[in-house]
Design an enzyme around this catalytic site. Structure first.
Site, PDB file in Angstrom:
ATOM      1  N   CYS A 106       1.330   4.327   1.503  1.00 18.63           N
ATOM      2  CA  CYS A 106       0.673   3.571   2.345  1.00 18.63           C
ATOM      3  C   CYS A 106       1.555   2.097   2.389  1.00 18.63           C
ATOM      4  O   CYS A 106       2.862   2.153   2.414  1.00 18.63           O
ATOM      5  CB  CYS A 106      -0.652   2.952   2.218  1.00 18.63           C
ATOM      6  SG  CYS A 106      -1.461   2.102   3.417  1.00 18.63           S
ATOM      7  N   HIS A 107       0.981   0.949   1.965  1.00 22.41           N
ATOM      8  CA  HIS A 107       1.877  -0.317   2.010  1.00 22.41           C
ATOM      9  C   HIS A 107       2.134  -0.491   0.657  1.00 22.41           C
ATOM     10  O   HIS A 107       3.028  -1.390   0.214  1.00 22.41           O
ATOM     11  CB  HIS A 107       0.603  -1.450   2.222  1.00 22.41           C
ATOM     12  CG  HIS A 107       0.461  -1.634   3.582  1.00 22.41           C
ATOM     13  ND1 HIS A 107      -0.435  -0.727   4.205  1.00 22.41           N
ATOM     14  CD2 HIS A 107       0.875  -2.288   4.584  1.00 22.41           C
ATOM     15  CE1 HIS A 107      -0.541  -1.213   5.547  1.00 22.41           C
ATOM     16  NE2 HIS A 107       0.154  -2.118   5.847  1.00 22.41           N
TER      17      HIS A 107
END
Length: 180
Positions: A106-107
């Site tokens: 994800c991030h």
């Protein structure tokens, strides 16, 4: 195999911590939670607070040499806080310098951008990081999982919680190569 899971004290996406953690534990690996502060880590279920998890050691206390691999769970707040913590960034960078596998979802690549380890690598992530990764010299792809073994270590990346099954499979396969 000992696997470090590096998170900030608040804001880690719960599914991105617990899914890979459970997959690793079910295969007999030993996951350990590393954070920037002792105590507990408070997770998120998207925008709502989730459960808390006990921290095994801080990034300053833990030695990357003690671990065989690193997992960086995402969430927005988690890697945003990690990339501002020098000890956390140094901890992540040490796995690349030692040639140990890293998995990020994800991030989480924000922490890797700060560690200056994505140049020349192919990664996937949450789509909003596409420009950040390209600006840091990486090639960004929109795929459930990207496995890049072009650098000193293998890097497994994934986009989002829905990709966790594919992420876990790739992570365990690549981490297993170290144990073999």
């Amino acid at each position: 195999m000992r696997i470090a899971f590096l998170t900030a004290p608040e804001g880690v996406e719960q599914a991105e911590l617990t899914g890979p953690w459970q997959a690793a534990a079910e295969t007999g690996e030993t996951p350990q939670l590393i954070s920037t502060r002792p105590g507990t880590v408070r997770s998120m279920n998207h925008l709502d607070w989730g459960e808390t998890f006990p921290v095994d050691a801080t990034a300053e206390q833990a030695s990357p040499e003690e671990f065989d691999a690193l997992v960086l769970p995402g969430g927005v707040a988690n890697p945003d806080a990690l990339r501002l913590d020098e000890a956390a960034v140094a901890f992540a960078r040490a796995f690349f310098e030692a040639g140990k596998p890293v998995a990020a979802i994800c991030h989480a690549p924000w922490t890797l951008i700060e560690a200056d380890v994505v140049r020349g690598r192919t990664l996937t992530s949450w789509p909003s990081l596409r420009t950040d990764l390209r600006n840091a010299g990486a090639t960004w792809v929109d795929e459930p999982v990207a496995v890049d073994d072009s650098g000193p270590n293998t890097l497994v990346t994934s986009r989002k919680p829905a990709d966790i099954p594919q992420f876990n499979d790739a992570m365990l396969r690549e981490f297993g190569k170290v144990a073999a």
